[in-house]
Design an enzyme around this catalytic site. Sequence first.
Site, PDB file in Angstrom:
ATOM      1  N   GLU A 142       0.823  -1.215   0.000  1.00 29.67           N
ATOM      2  CA  GLU A 142       0.000   0.000   0.000  1.00 29.67           C
ATOM      3  C   GLU A 142       0.861   1.271   0.000  1.00 29.67           C
ATOM      4  O   GLU A 142       0.824   2.070   0.945  1.00 29.67           O
ATOM      5  CB  GLU A 142      -0.948   0.012   1.202  1.00 29.67           C
ATOM      6  CG  GLU A 142      -2.020  -1.056   1.124  1.00 29.67           C
ATOM      7  CD  GLU A 142      -3.117  -0.862   2.160  1.00 29.67           C
ATOM      8  OE1 GLU A 142      -2.902  -0.142   3.155  1.00 29.67           O
ATOM      9  OE2 GLU A 142      -4.203  -1.440   1.971  1.00 29.67           O
ATOM     10  N   GLU A 298      -6.586  -7.688  -0.235  1.00 29.86           N
ATOM     11  CA  GLU A 298      -6.930  -7.615   1.191  1.00 29.86           C
ATOM     12  C   GLU A 298      -8.377  -7.195   1.345  1.00 29.86           C
ATOM     13  O   GLU A 298      -8.853  -6.299   0.650  1.00 29.86           O
ATOM     14  CB  GLU A 298      -6.116  -6.531   1.899  1.00 29.86           C
ATOM     15  CG  GLU A 298      -4.680  -6.822   2.145  1.00 29.86           C
ATOM     16  CD  GLU A 298      -4.049  -5.679   2.947  1.00 29.86           C
ATOM     17  OE1 GLU A 298      -4.772  -4.944   3.639  1.00 29.86           O
ATOM     18  OE2 GLU A 298      -2.827  -5.525   2.847  1.00 29.86           O
TER      19      GLU A 298
HETATM   20  C1  GAL Z   1      -4.272  -2.478   5.123  1.00 27.62           C
HETATM   21  C2  GAL Z   1      -2.819  -2.898   5.290  1.00 27.62           C
HETATM   22  C3  GAL Z   1      -2.694  -4.129   6.137  1.00 27.62           C
HETATM   23  C4  GAL Z   1      -3.542  -4.010   7.379  1.00 27.62           C
HETATM   24  C5  GAL Z   1      -4.960  -3.757   6.973  1.00 27.62           C
HETATM   25  C6  GAL Z   1      -5.911  -3.654   8.132  1.00 27.62           C
HETATM   26  O1  GAL Z   1      -4.368  -1.147   4.807  1.00 27.62           O
HETATM   27  O2  GAL Z   1      -2.223  -3.147   4.042  1.00 27.62           O
HETATM   28  O3  GAL Z   1      -1.352  -4.313   6.487  1.00 27.62           O
HETATM   29  O4  GAL Z   1      -3.079  -2.944   8.152  1.00 27.62           O
HETATM   30  O5  GAL Z   1      -5.031  -2.558   6.254  1.00 27.62           O
HETATM   31  O6  GAL Z   1      -7.215  -3.341   7.732  1.00 27.62           O
END
Ligand code: GAL
Length: 663
Positions: A142, A298
Amino acid sequence: MHYGGDYYPEQWDPAIWREDIERMQEAGVTMVTVGVFAWARIQPREGEFDWRWLDEVLDLLHDAGIAVDLATATASPPPWATTAYPQMLPRDHEGVVYSPGSRQHYAPTSPDYRRLAADLVTVMAARYAQHPAVQMWHVNNEYGCHLHYDYSENAERAFRRWLEAKYRDIDTLNSAWGTVFWSQSFGSFDDVPLPRRAPYIHNPAAELDFRRFTSDALLELFVMERDILRDAGATQPITTNFMGAFPAADYWRWAQEVDIISDDTYPDPNDPAAYLDSAFTRDLMRSLRPGQPWLVMEQATEAANSRLTNAPKAPGQAEALSMQSVGRGADGILFFQWRQSRRGAEKFHSAMLPHAGTDTRIWREVVHLGETLRSLPELPAGPSGARIALVFRWDSWWASSSPDLPTIVDYERHVRTWHGAAQQLHLPVDLVRGDEDLSRYDLVIAPSLFLVDDRTAAALQRYVEAGGHLVVTAFSDVVDADCAFRDGGFTVALREVLGVETLEFGALVPAGGGHGPGLDAVTVRTPFGDLGGHTAAEVIRLRGAEVIGRFVDGREAGAPALTRHAFGDGHADYLATIPDAPAARAILESLSEHRAIAPLLEGEPVSFVDVSRRGDHVTIVNHGVTDVEVPISGTDISTGQPVTQVRLQPFEWAIIRTEGETR
Ligand code: GAL
């Protein structure tokens, strides 16, 4: 169809790894992302690497038939790095240094950070480029997520070099930025400051270039790592996870550099309309590389932990949102994260394997989703069936975010308003830059396209000339690529096409201020109903267009508000205000009827039902809290039975193979 999530074996005892892998097999996991935050574990000191644990994890996963998306681990530098090279830390716009102790505490332009990251990736690539478990590379994580902008001295030096490469000599910059204003003329590139905290607003042209520079500086990091991987012989696809419509990185440019688009998505389960926002970002990801499947890298199984209150996803909601992504072209559904942490800043964040264990709703849903994805047939990558395109541009977004405009234009929200209205009508939409060939669309909408460069103006003009229908709204075609007004007033680049000229912007007070009709909102009367507008009620002069609607109230009562201009074989509409959601919907309804653009479902639109197309497969998801019945003819791929309608409970979905048009 990949299924899995971020896996952090470094947080657990090796005995747990075996259990993890058994559970992964139980859940149908096919791919895990490993190593995202493992830099300190891999490299405990400069020049010293410990790969044993990672060797073992990769071998275990490979033996179990689970593919690895191997992260390059550069997103969170280890403590020794910032102790030895404190000048790699980023700064905020007041010059305050960001401290280590969290993550992403590096200046993207820091030579020290770049060298250390390059060293790590070089050794890692040499070790794992040929490892059979590694099926994909996940560069960093990210980019820019917490720190959109860095104002360190490293950034200042790099910004100056970026400007020098762009403008070549300082007088060209002076003229492009208009530095004669407020005595800002520079004698050399080394005089140019970063837009740090200043007594008053900065030069908007400088701000715009700073944003372009920042997106490029982050992208340079990605490209650096990607090239190291390639040079080491890695042949796997290389990606980095995007964040939807993320303000600090121009993903149109980034999309050209990654092999596969991957995206992180966290819609708020407390917001019943969040499915529309995620429909927008899913469509954006699909549109960044048309015709190529992408991955959800994710999402949360249940609650996240970054909001003030983190509502859980309702039963079935994680699957509904996953299928929304599949319907919009995703060929992989991954979660953050595999196993819930026991310590650290994100220990409340949900996971595929919750802290409460396997006798939980979440685990049962995870296993169910794995089965579901496994049972899907291979789905065509596209096309989306979209005959409507929505222009979405980072440069225009940046230029229209500056604090010196007649009013506050919420560009992203405006684009989402149109997209949401189209989704509620079950009309598929592609996102476009606006400067490409648009001839396959029947309708192109350019909401508040504040910055219009020559290339985009020419493409939009060609599109209309050849028979297209363009809709442009207030706050469009105000500045050129340098953020300057063009000669000859406003709406200059598109004037011939639009047949109107904006004379005044007619700022309205922000909505909800209680100022009443005409001041914070206006009404436009048209043959297809009254339309609500906000933010601006522009004064326009007709230059060949005909009037379709007029303002009913406000300063411009009686004046033209919606116009249509015949140009070449096509038409261009101009709306002199920013539509509210019902207005955007009414315009889309009228235009789709006019251009014979059929929705994906027959009959009346069904609330909270989201529909998308991949070639001849139509995905329907019920994001609402009541059962719905949806008319659609084809074969239900879950049952193999012919249907003419489907009934869906809350968060239920169906994929129907149709014989309809697939363009
Ligand atoms: C994303 C990040 C992850 C984790 C996740 C939690 O933005 O890439 O590492 O922090 O959020 O929601």
